[in-house]
Design a protein around this motif. Structure first.
Motif, PDB file in Angstrom:
ATOM      1  N   PRO A  86       0.799  -1.233   0.000  1.00  0.00           N
ATOM      2  CA  PRO A  86       0.000   0.000   0.000  1.00  0.00           C
ATOM      3  C   PRO A  86       0.832   1.283   0.000  1.00  0.00           C
ATOM      4  O   PRO A  86       0.314   2.356  -0.314  1.00  0.00           O
ATOM      5  N   TYR A  87       2.114   1.174   0.361  1.00  0.00           N
ATOM      6  CA  TYR A  87       2.975   2.363   0.378  1.00  0.00           C
ATOM      7  C   TYR A  87       3.763   2.515  -0.927  1.00  0.00           C
ATOM      8  O   TYR A  87       4.470   3.499  -1.114  1.00  0.00           O
ATOM      9  N   GLU A  88       3.638   1.544  -1.810  1.00  0.00           N
ATOM     10  CA  GLU A  88       4.297   1.621  -3.115  1.00  0.00           C
ATOM     11  C   GLU A  88       3.466   2.432  -4.109  1.00  0.00           C
ATOM     12  O   GLU A  88       3.988   2.926  -5.103  1.00  0.00           O
ATOM     13  N   VAL A  89       2.169   2.555  -3.848  1.00  0.00           N
ATOM     14  CA  VAL A  89       1.258   3.174  -4.804  1.00  0.00           C
ATOM     15  C   VAL A  89       1.186   4.681  -4.596  1.00  0.00           C
ATOM     16  O   VAL A  89       1.767   5.239  -3.660  1.00  0.00           O
ATOM     17  N   THR A  90       0.453   5.348  -5.469  1.00  0.00           N
ATOM     18  CA  THR A  90       0.303   6.799  -5.387  1.00  0.00           C
ATOM     19  C   THR A  90      -0.564   7.210  -4.217  1.00  0.00           C
ATOM     20  O   THR A  90      -0.227   8.113  -3.443  1.00  0.00           O
ATOM     21  N   VAL A  91      -1.709   6.552  -4.088  1.00  0.00           N
ATOM     22  CA  VAL A  91      -2.675   6.851  -3.035  1.00  0.00           C
ATOM     23  C   VAL A  91      -3.204   5.533  -2.484  1.00  0.00           C
ATOM     24  O   VAL A  91      -3.509   4.618  -3.254  1.00  0.00           O
ATOM     25  N   SER A  92      -3.298   5.439  -1.167  1.00  0.00           N
ATOM     26  CA  SER A  92      -3.921   4.248  -0.575  1.00  0.00           C
ATOM     27  C   SER A  92      -4.745   4.668   0.632  1.00  0.00           C
ATOM     28  O   SER A  92      -4.388   5.604   1.351  1.00  0.00           O
ATOM     29  N   PHE A  93      -5.864   3.984   0.825  1.00  0.00           N
ATOM     30  CA  PHE A  93      -6.725   4.277   1.968  1.00  0.00           C
ATOM     31  C   PHE A  93      -7.640   3.086   2.211  1.00  0.00           C
ATOM     32  O   PHE A  93      -7.719   2.168   1.383  1.00  0.00           O
ATOM     33  N   ARG A  94      -8.329   3.104   3.342  1.00  0.00           N
ATOM     34  CA  ARG A  94      -9.280   2.041   3.656  1.00  0.00           C
ATOM     35  C   ARG A  94     -10.695   2.586   3.603  1.00  0.00           C
ATOM     36  O   ARG A  94     -10.912   3.808   3.617  1.00  0.00           O
ATOM     37  N   LEU A  95     -11.647   1.674   3.540  1.00  0.00           N
ATOM     38  CA  LEU A  95     -13.063   2.029   3.560  1.00  0.00           C
ATOM     39  C   LEU A  95     -13.644   1.712   4.926  1.00  0.00           C
ATOM     40  O   LEU A  95     -13.168   0.821   5.636  1.00  0.00           O
ATOM     41  N   GLU A  96     -14.694   2.444   5.281  1.00  0.00           N
ATOM     42  CA  GLU A  96     -15.340   2.223   6.569  1.00  0.00           C
ATOM     43  C   GLU A  96     -15.911   0.806   6.671  1.00  0.00           C
ATOM     44  O   GLU A  96     -16.269   0.184   5.665  1.00  0.00           O
ATOM     45  N   THR A  97     -16.019   0.348   7.900  1.00  0.00           N
ATOM     46  CA  THR A  97     -16.580  -0.980   8.146  1.00  0.00           C
ATOM     47  C   THR A  97     -18.092  -0.977   8.100  1.00  0.00           C
ATOM     48  O   THR A  97     -18.718  -1.907   7.582  1.00  0.00           O
ATOM     49  N   GLU A  98     -18.703   0.083   8.618  1.00  0.00           N
ATOM     50  CA  GLU A  98     -20.149   0.106   8.797  1.00  0.00           C
ATOM     51  C   GLU A  98     -20.924   0.620   7.584  1.00  0.00           C
ATOM     52  O   GLU A  98     -22.112   0.386   7.461  1.00  0.00           O
ATOM     53  N   ARG A  99     -20.257   1.389   6.712  1.00  0.00           N
ATOM     54  CA  ARG A  99     -20.954   1.978   5.558  1.00  0.00           C
ATOM     55  C   ARG A  99     -20.202   1.627   4.284  1.00  0.00           C
ATOM     56  O   ARG A  99     -18.979   1.662   4.235  1.00  0.00           O
ATOM     57  N   LYS A 100     -20.937   1.306   3.242  1.00  0.00           N
ATOM     58  CA  LYS A 100     -20.318   0.885   1.994  1.00  0.00           C
ATOM     59  C   LYS A 100     -19.759   2.073   1.215  1.00  0.00           C
ATOM     60  O   LYS A 100     -20.495   3.023   0.905  1.00  0.00           O
ATOM     61  N   GLY A 101     -18.469   1.990   0.888  1.00  0.00           N
ATOM     62  CA  GLY A 101     -17.874   2.953  -0.027  1.00  0.00           C
ATOM     63  C   GLY A 101     -17.439   4.268   0.571  1.00  0.00           C
ATOM     64  O   GLY A 101     -17.146   5.203  -0.166  1.00  0.00           O
ATOM     65  N   TYR A 102     -17.367   4.372   1.899  1.00  0.00           N
ATOM     66  CA  TYR A 102     -16.988   5.629   2.537  1.00  0.00           C
ATOM     67  C   TYR A 102     -15.523   5.598   2.988  1.00  0.00           C
ATOM     68  O   TYR A 102     -15.058   4.618   3.589  1.00  0.00           O
ATOM     69  N   VAL A 103     -14.810   6.680   2.712  1.00  0.00           N
ATOM     70  CA  VAL A 103     -13.390   6.784   3.041  1.00  0.00           C
ATOM     71  C   VAL A 103     -13.202   6.899   4.549  1.00  0.00           C
ATOM     72  O   VAL A 103     -13.873   7.691   5.213  1.00  0.00           O
ATOM     73  N   ASP A 104     -12.276   6.112   5.091  1.00  0.00           N
ATOM     74  CA  ASP A 104     -11.970   6.148   6.522  1.00  0.00           C
ATOM     75  C   ASP A 104     -10.516   6.592   6.699  1.00  0.00           C
ATOM     76  O   ASP A 104      -9.590   5.837   6.424  1.00  0.00           O
ATOM     77  N   LEU A 105     -10.330   7.826   7.149  1.00  0.00           N
ATOM     78  CA  LEU A 105      -8.994   8.365   7.402  1.00  0.00           C
ATOM     79  C   LEU A 105      -8.774   8.576   8.893  1.00  0.00           C
ATOM     80  O   LEU A 105      -7.983   9.425   9.307  1.00  0.00           O
ATOM     81  N   SER A 106      -9.463   7.790   9.718  1.00  0.00           N
ATOM     82  CA  SER A 106      -9.381   7.978  11.166  1.00  0.00           C
ATOM     83  C   SER A 106      -8.037   7.545  11.737  1.00  0.00           C
ATOM     84  O   SER A 106      -7.627   8.024  12.793  1.00  0.00           O
ATOM     85  N   ASP A 107      -7.343   6.648  11.062  1.00  0.00           N
ATOM     86  CA  ASP A 107      -6.051   6.155  11.540  1.00  0.00           C
ATOM     87  C   ASP A 107      -4.967   6.559  10.539  1.00  0.00           C
ATOM     88  O   ASP A 107      -4.929   6.039   9.431  1.00  0.00           O
ATOM     89  N   PRO A 108      -4.066   7.478  10.911  1.00  0.00           N
ATOM     90  CA  PRO A 108      -3.026   7.941   9.971  1.00  0.00           C
ATOM     91  C   PRO A 108      -2.142   6.816   9.449  1.00  0.00           C
ATOM     92  O   PRO A 108      -1.524   6.953   8.391  1.00  0.00           O
ATOM     93  N   ARG A 109      -2.081   5.693  10.176  1.00  0.00           N
ATOM     94  CA  ARG A 109      -1.246   4.582   9.722  1.00  0.00           C
ATOM     95  C   ARG A 109      -1.888   3.790   8.595  1.00  0.00           C
ATOM     96  O   ARG A 109      -1.220   2.937   7.988  1.00  0.00           O
ATOM     97  N   SER A 110      -3.162   4.045   8.315  1.00  0.00           N
ATOM     98  CA  SER A 110      -3.890   3.197   7.367  1.00  0.00           C
ATOM     99  C   SER A 110      -4.037   3.826   5.989  1.00  0.00           C
ATOM    100  O   SER A 110      -4.740   3.287   5.144  1.00  0.00           O
ATOM    101  N   TYR A 111      -3.396   4.980   5.747  1.00  0.00           N
ATOM    102  CA  TYR A 111      -3.531   5.571   4.422  1.00  0.00           C
ATOM    103  C   TYR A 111      -2.257   6.287   4.011  1.00  0.00           C
ATOM    104  O   TYR A 111      -1.404   6.618   4.844  1.00  0.00           O
ATOM    105  N   LYS A 112      -2.129   6.507   2.716  1.00  0.00           N
ATOM    106  CA  LYS A 112      -1.012   7.267   2.158  1.00  0.00           C
ATOM    107  C   LYS A 112      -1.587   8.326   1.230  1.00  0.00           C
ATOM    108  O   LYS A 112      -2.206   8.001   0.213  1.00  0.00           O
ATOM    109  N   MET A 113      -1.408   9.568   1.580  1.00  0.00           N
ATOM    110  CA  MET A 113      -1.857  10.692   0.764  1.00  0.00           C
ATOM    111  C   MET A 113      -0.888  11.841   0.970  1.00  0.00           C
ATOM    112  O   MET A 113      -0.456  12.085   2.096  1.00  0.00           O
ATOM    113  N   GLU A 114      -0.566  12.517  -0.109  1.00  0.00           N
ATOM    114  CA  GLU A 114       0.348  13.640  -0.008  1.00  0.00           C
ATOM    115  C   GLU A 114      -0.148  14.781  -0.891  1.00  0.00           C
ATOM    116  O   GLU A 114      -0.753  14.564  -1.936  1.00  0.00           O
TER     117      GLU A 114
END
Length: 327
Positions: A190-218
């Motif tokens: 996930p850190y090799e790509v341009t952008v990486s993130f996870r989706l919420e557990t409770e709702r379909k298709g929603y971006v979850d950026l609550s944990d800084p360790r779980s995404y890569k964005m610059e």
């Protein structure tokens, strides 16, 4: 051989664009990946899908226009690289790989391959297996690295749909175990790509950026994706504009959406516990009985967070053991 250099602004060819999105079961990974791909490709662009899960993406053929290849085992790394090259050479505007996790955990994928190598080298001899474990990783990991290098050479945008799962990390030095969410793939991918993130557990298709360790964005990507956004074609179009060197149009704010379920409750509880015991218990007292009962699941963790906050606020920073200090 001589080298010449040109101003970066003179390059108009699209930069490589690789997106990984991770989600648990029923988080809307496939639908979200196809929405991103359609936005990147444009309304009339061609989208290719490499389906590694028996044709599950075909359930969405009424909602999206795409060409599919249902990939059967073996899920060896080089086959994923070959598929990406084929999609690029065929002139597709975007490629979705769903699910990319099969490269790691699928039949004849990296983990399976390593197990086969270990069996070949050591058989059922446990002691020999311990000695040969490192050597058994050489071929599968070399193939995985070659695949990554090949993918990074592609100019076709690629969206990697990756399965996610919760696991428990053992505590250290008397600490409580903690739950972590991780992508089912090589941990570095996930850190090799341009952008990486996870989706919420409770709702379909929603971006979850609550944990800084779980995404890569610059840079510009942080302006494209917001915590709680539902993935749309607008996000894909903005990424495509960035890759072409243009100023990406910021997707329209989607407004605050009601957060539901334990993930939202636990996130709020941890944040309140960081304010100390008094603030946490006052907040908890106003919750419905059902929510207070649910918080018992992480009660020890919350008590530890609140206690540390109390000691920090008192000036002790948790260092309340005075043994060894001068009298």
């Amino acid at each position: 051989m001589s080298f010449t250099f040109a101003p970066a602004a003179s390059f108009t060819e699209r930069a490589g664009l690789f997106v990984s999105l991770t989600g648990g079961t029923n988080s809307g990974k496939t639908f979200s990946a196809l929405r991103l791909a359609r936005g990147i490709a444009g309304p009339n662009g061609k989208v290719a899908v490499l389906d590694t899960e028996g044709g599950r993406t075909l359930h969405l053929k009424e909602a999206f226009a795409f060409d599919a290849n249902v990939m059967d085992p073996p899920f060896r790394p080089e086959r994923f690289a070959q598929a990406a090259l084929a999609a690029e050479q065929a002139g597709y505007d975007a490629l979705v790989i769903d699910s990319f996790s099969m490269e790691w955990v699928g039949l004849d994928g990296v983990l399976d391959w390593q197990g086969q190598e270990l069996q070949r080298m050591a058989g059922d001899d446990f002691r020999k297996q311990e000695r040969m474990k490192m050597a058994s990783w050489i071929k599968p990991k070399t193939a995985h690295k070659a695949m990554v290098y090949s993918l990074l050479q592609r100019r076709i945008p690629i969206i990697f749909s990756i399965r996610g799962e919760e696991s428990v990390k053992p505590g250290e030095a008397g600490e409580k175990p903690t739950k972590i969410f991780k992508s089912v793939c090589n941990s570095q991918f996930p850190y090799e790509v341009t952008v990486s993130f996870r989706l919420e557990t409770e709702r379909k298709g929603y971006v979850d950026l609550s944990d800084p360790r779980s995404y890569k964005m610059e840079g510009a990507h942080e302006g494209i994706f917001r915590n709680g956004d539902r993935i749309s074609e607008e996000h894909g179009a903005a990424l495509a504009a960035w890759a072409r060197g243009e100023q990406p149009a910021r997707p329209a704010p989607q407004g605050e959406k009601p957060r539901r379920g334990k993930d939202a409750l636990f996130t709020d509880a941890r944040a309140k516990a960081e304010e100390g015991s008094f603030a946490y218990h006052a907040w908890r007292a106003d919750l419905p009985d059902r929510a207070r009962t649910a918080l018992d699941e992480i009660g020890d963790e919350l008590a530890s967070i609140a206690d540390a906050a109390d000691q920090r606020d008192a000036g002790g920073y948790g260092l309340d053991d005075t043994r060894g200090e001068a009298a």
